[in-house]
Design a protein around this motif. Sequence first.
Motif, PDB file in Angstrom:
ATOM      1  N   LEU A  60      39.654  36.647  45.644  1.00  0.00           N
ATOM      2  CA  LEU A  60      40.881  36.562  46.433  1.00  0.00           C
ATOM      3  C   LEU A  60      40.746  35.578  47.581  1.00  0.00           C
ATOM      4  O   LEU A  60      41.710  34.898  47.941  1.00  0.00           O
ATOM      5  CB  LEU A  60      41.242  37.944  46.985  1.00  0.00           C
ATOM      6  CG  LEU A  60      41.641  39.030  45.998  1.00  0.00           C
ATOM      7  CD1 LEU A  60      42.226  40.224  46.746  1.00  0.00           C
ATOM      8  CD2 LEU A  60      42.638  38.537  44.975  1.00  0.00           C
ATOM      9  N   SER A  87      46.624  40.138  42.994  1.00  0.00           N
ATOM     10  CA  SER A  87      46.279  41.337  43.761  1.00  0.00           C
ATOM     11  C   SER A  87      46.987  42.568  43.212  1.00  0.00           C
ATOM     12  O   SER A  87      46.386  43.647  43.078  1.00  0.00           O
ATOM     13  CB  SER A  87      46.649  41.155  45.235  1.00  0.00           C
ATOM     14  OG  SER A  87      45.988  40.048  45.793  1.00  0.00           O
ATOM     15  N   SER A  91      44.799  45.591  41.404  1.00  0.00           N
ATOM     16  CA  SER A  91      44.783  46.868  42.128  1.00  0.00           C
ATOM     17  C   SER A  91      45.597  47.931  41.401  1.00  0.00           C
ATOM     18  O   SER A  91      45.304  49.123  41.516  1.00  0.00           O
ATOM     19  CB  SER A  91      45.292  46.698  43.566  1.00  0.00           C
ATOM     20  OG  SER A  91      46.590  46.141  43.594  1.00  0.00           O
ATOM     21  N   LEU A  98      37.583  47.993  40.615  1.00  0.00           N
ATOM     22  CA  LEU A  98      37.271  47.716  42.015  1.00  0.00           C
ATOM     23  C   LEU A  98      36.182  48.628  42.557  1.00  0.00           C
ATOM     24  O   LEU A  98      35.582  48.322  43.585  1.00  0.00           O
ATOM     25  CB  LEU A  98      38.530  47.843  42.875  1.00  0.00           C
ATOM     26  CG  LEU A  98      39.660  46.869  42.533  1.00  0.00           C
ATOM     27  CD1 LEU A  98      40.858  47.093  43.450  1.00  0.00           C
ATOM     28  CD2 LEU A  98      39.184  45.426  42.636  1.00  0.00           C
ATOM     29  N   TYR A 108      42.691  44.433  48.466  1.00  0.00           N
ATOM     30  CA  TYR A 108      43.613  43.840  47.495  1.00  0.00           C
ATOM     31  C   TYR A 108      45.062  44.071  47.911  1.00  0.00           C
ATOM     32  O   TYR A 108      45.908  43.179  47.812  1.00  0.00           O
ATOM     33  CB  TYR A 108      43.366  44.404  46.096  1.00  0.00           C
ATOM     34  CG  TYR A 108      42.325  43.652  45.314  1.00  0.00           C
ATOM     35  CD1 TYR A 108      42.697  42.790  44.284  1.00  0.00           C
ATOM     36  CD2 TYR A 108      40.974  43.790  45.602  1.00  0.00           C
ATOM     37  CE1 TYR A 108      41.749  42.091  43.560  1.00  0.00           C
ATOM     38  CE2 TYR A 108      40.010  43.086  44.886  1.00  0.00           C
ATOM     39  CZ  TYR A 108      40.405  42.247  43.865  1.00  0.00           C
ATOM     40  OH  TYR A 108      39.461  41.541  43.153  1.00  0.00           O
TER      41      TYR A 108
END
Length: 200
Positions: A60, A87, A91, A98, A108
């Motif tokens: 990111l 993102s 997520s 994650l 995120y």
Amino acid sequence: MKKIQSHQNLEGFFYQQIKNVVEKNSMNLDEALGFYLVNLLSTTHQKIAQSDPSVMDTPLALLFGKAQSSEDLLEKRALWKNLGDHSLYISGFFSDHLTKSAVDIDYYMHMGGTAYQNVSFLSRESRDQRALSDMFESLAKRFREMVDLLSQISESVGITSNEDILRIYERWIHTKSQHLLKKLQNEGIDPLNAKKKNLH
């Protein structure tokens, strides 16, 4: 597990999945936002089917840096949009991924919300994109809710595990999802009551 990649009509498949979650949770989701999510899911899954490494492996911070440093309005808007989409997808659809990452779901969600807010702002600056500004602002403000929507779809198609109660609890901590809360309560765990007891 349902094989999403082999589904003949990805758009139709994800439209139905989103519709199911919206109706189940009595969510308010307008047509433009629903269409955007259908397109996001179908195009991303096509990339996964083609083994595109950018879906899961792009940091990111790299996307953020490119978006922030771009001086071209249209390119900048596209880069922020890409960061928001990335993102939201990760997520929402791969939250379990994650747990093995150096960053958590809060990171995120913060990056995604910020990215969509920037897209909304830049859309107002572009005559061709001005009509989309409100939709991206809605995505920014409702980012946590959209993550929950996608996570429920992910569960229904078997991409995330719903067997690990600890992971469900961790996801609830970050999203405050009513759906996840009900799953915990069905397993005899009520984090809301636990919080109340800790206050006394």
